[in-house]
Design a protein around this motif. Sequence first.
Motif, PDB file in Angstrom:
ATOM      1  N   GLN A 210       0.835  -1.204   0.000  1.00  0.00           N
ATOM      2  CA  GLN A 210       0.000   0.000   0.000  1.00  0.00           C
ATOM      3  C   GLN A 210       0.868   1.252   0.000  1.00  0.00           C
ATOM      4  O   GLN A 210       0.540   2.234  -0.672  1.00  0.00           O
ATOM      5  N   ARG A 211       1.960   1.202   0.745  1.00  0.00           N
ATOM      6  CA  ARG A 211       2.859   2.358   0.777  1.00  0.00           C
ATOM      7  C   ARG A 211       3.644   2.495  -0.519  1.00  0.00           C
ATOM      8  O   ARG A 211       3.716   3.579  -1.116  1.00  0.00           O
ATOM      9  N   ALA A 212       4.253   1.387  -0.945  1.00  0.00           N
ATOM     10  CA  ALA A 212       5.145   1.432  -2.100  1.00  0.00           C
ATOM     11  C   ALA A 212       4.392   1.686  -3.411  1.00  0.00           C
ATOM     12  O   ALA A 212       4.888   2.403  -4.286  1.00  0.00           O
ATOM     13  N   TRP A 213       3.222   1.087  -3.550  1.00  0.00           N
ATOM     14  CA  TRP A 213       2.469   1.206  -4.799  1.00  0.00           C
ATOM     15  C   TRP A 213       1.327   2.212  -4.710  1.00  0.00           C
ATOM     16  O   TRP A 213       0.585   2.390  -5.656  1.00  0.00           O
ATOM     17  N   LYS A 214       1.200   2.862  -3.527  1.00  0.00           N
ATOM     18  CA  LYS A 214       0.148   3.872  -3.318  1.00  0.00           C
ATOM     19  C   LYS A 214      -1.224   3.319  -3.689  1.00  0.00           C
ATOM     20  O   LYS A 214      -1.948   3.872  -4.516  1.00  0.00           O
ATOM     21  N   ARG A 219      -8.107  -1.699  -3.721  1.00  0.00           N
ATOM     22  CA  ARG A 219      -7.107  -2.568  -4.336  1.00  0.00           C
ATOM     23  C   ARG A 219      -6.304  -3.367  -3.300  1.00  0.00           C
ATOM     24  O   ARG A 219      -5.838  -4.466  -3.591  1.00  0.00           O
ATOM     25  N   VAL A 220      -6.163  -2.826  -2.090  1.00  0.00           N
ATOM     26  CA  VAL A 220      -5.465  -3.577  -1.045  1.00  0.00           C
ATOM     27  C   VAL A 220      -6.287  -4.806  -0.661  1.00  0.00           C
ATOM     28  O   VAL A 220      -5.742  -5.899  -0.470  1.00  0.00           O
ATOM     29  N   PHE A 267      -8.406  -6.330  -9.110  1.00  0.00           N
ATOM     30  CA  PHE A 267      -7.256  -5.509  -8.717  1.00  0.00           C
ATOM     31  C   PHE A 267      -6.812  -4.605  -9.860  1.00  0.00           C
ATOM     32  O   PHE A 267      -6.519  -3.415  -9.656  1.00  0.00           O
ATOM     33  N   PHE A 268      -6.759  -5.137 -11.066  1.00  0.00           N
ATOM     34  CA  PHE A 268      -6.288  -4.346 -12.201  1.00  0.00           C
ATOM     35  C   PHE A 268      -7.371  -3.448 -12.802  1.00  0.00           C
ATOM     36  O   PHE A 268      -7.058  -2.532 -13.559  1.00  0.00           O
ATOM     37  N   ARG A 269      -8.613  -3.694 -12.451  1.00  0.00           N
ATOM     38  CA  ARG A 269      -9.691  -2.869 -12.984  1.00  0.00           C
ATOM     39  C   ARG A 269     -10.057  -1.705 -12.061  1.00  0.00           C
ATOM     40  O   ARG A 269     -10.648  -0.722 -12.515  1.00  0.00           O
ATOM     41  N   LEU A 270      -9.709  -1.821 -10.791  1.00  0.00           N
ATOM     42  CA  LEU A 270     -10.047  -0.754  -9.860  1.00  0.00           C
ATOM     43  C   LEU A 270      -9.203   0.492 -10.127  1.00  0.00           C
ATOM     44  O   LEU A 270      -8.105   0.422 -10.684  1.00  0.00           O
TER      45      LEU A 270
END
Length: 311
Positions: A210-214, A219-220, A267-270
């Motif tokens: 969550q931190r690294a990929w914001k 999505r988390v 995950f990839f659609r959000l």
Amino acid sequence: MHLTILANIPSPPQGVWLGHIRAYALCIVAGILVALWLTKRRYVARGGNPDTVWDAAIVIIPAGILGGRLYHVATDYDKYFCDTCNPVNALKITNGGLGIWGAVALGVLAIWVMFRLKKIPMAPFADAVAPGLILAQGIGRLGNWFNQELYGRETTVPWALDIYYRVDEAGKYAPISGRSTGEIIASVHPTFLYELVWNVAVCLFLIWAQRAWKLGHGRVFALYVACYTFGRFFVENMRADEATHVFGLRINVIVSVVLFSVAVVIFFRLRRGQETPAEVDPRYHAQTHGGPAGPGDNPVPASGRAPGSVA
């Protein structure tokens, strides 16, 4: 050979104390408390109202327990509804038997209704709860260790789990509620431990990701589902306990594959990026910061974290 035996993991001599206090239930309660603590820290750090976490707990805990039990009974109905079975045992949750799929499904549905009524975005809360949820699952797996259940096939690895023969006060075989006689029935793969370690690793990964990929906008939580089901697929295939089979496969293996696929697509659609504190809970943000809440209020800095935020 002697060294291998010494290295084996022993099962607890009993899983019930004073006739009523069950380790399985204590592990569930401990997991819930840890999940609440971590969720509150994360949700408040993102700009959420701490009272919302407590409101959610009142809704999600009973819904999760009910959903988990319903899933377990539905997928293992032969254990409760057969000619020699007592259907009342389906209500005895402390004897073991909670399906995480049902717990999460009914819990998410209950929380969705609550957030709809409160008119608060649910995605930030889902992202806040994900690491604590899977950590709670890991703590809950210790309950399987005390109950001597859900273990893997027999093995000679140094970290094998010794399953003891347990009897009740009358000397009858009682694998869950009895006390160990010291006799080892089998040495098996400690699948409870494999899943516990995996869950803790996923918890740490989610916090880092969550931190690294914001990550935000749910999505988390999607990543949590994907990671958990990925590991569960392998652990489930190692288990030796009785299970409902569909197309020759354990039903939880099939559910893992389906949920993993769905979670990856979601995950990839959000939406990418993170919500601002004002978007997490507009009304609470307006109350604490004054003035109308808007998407441009107090934007999250380039680090991806609100000022003073924690994991």
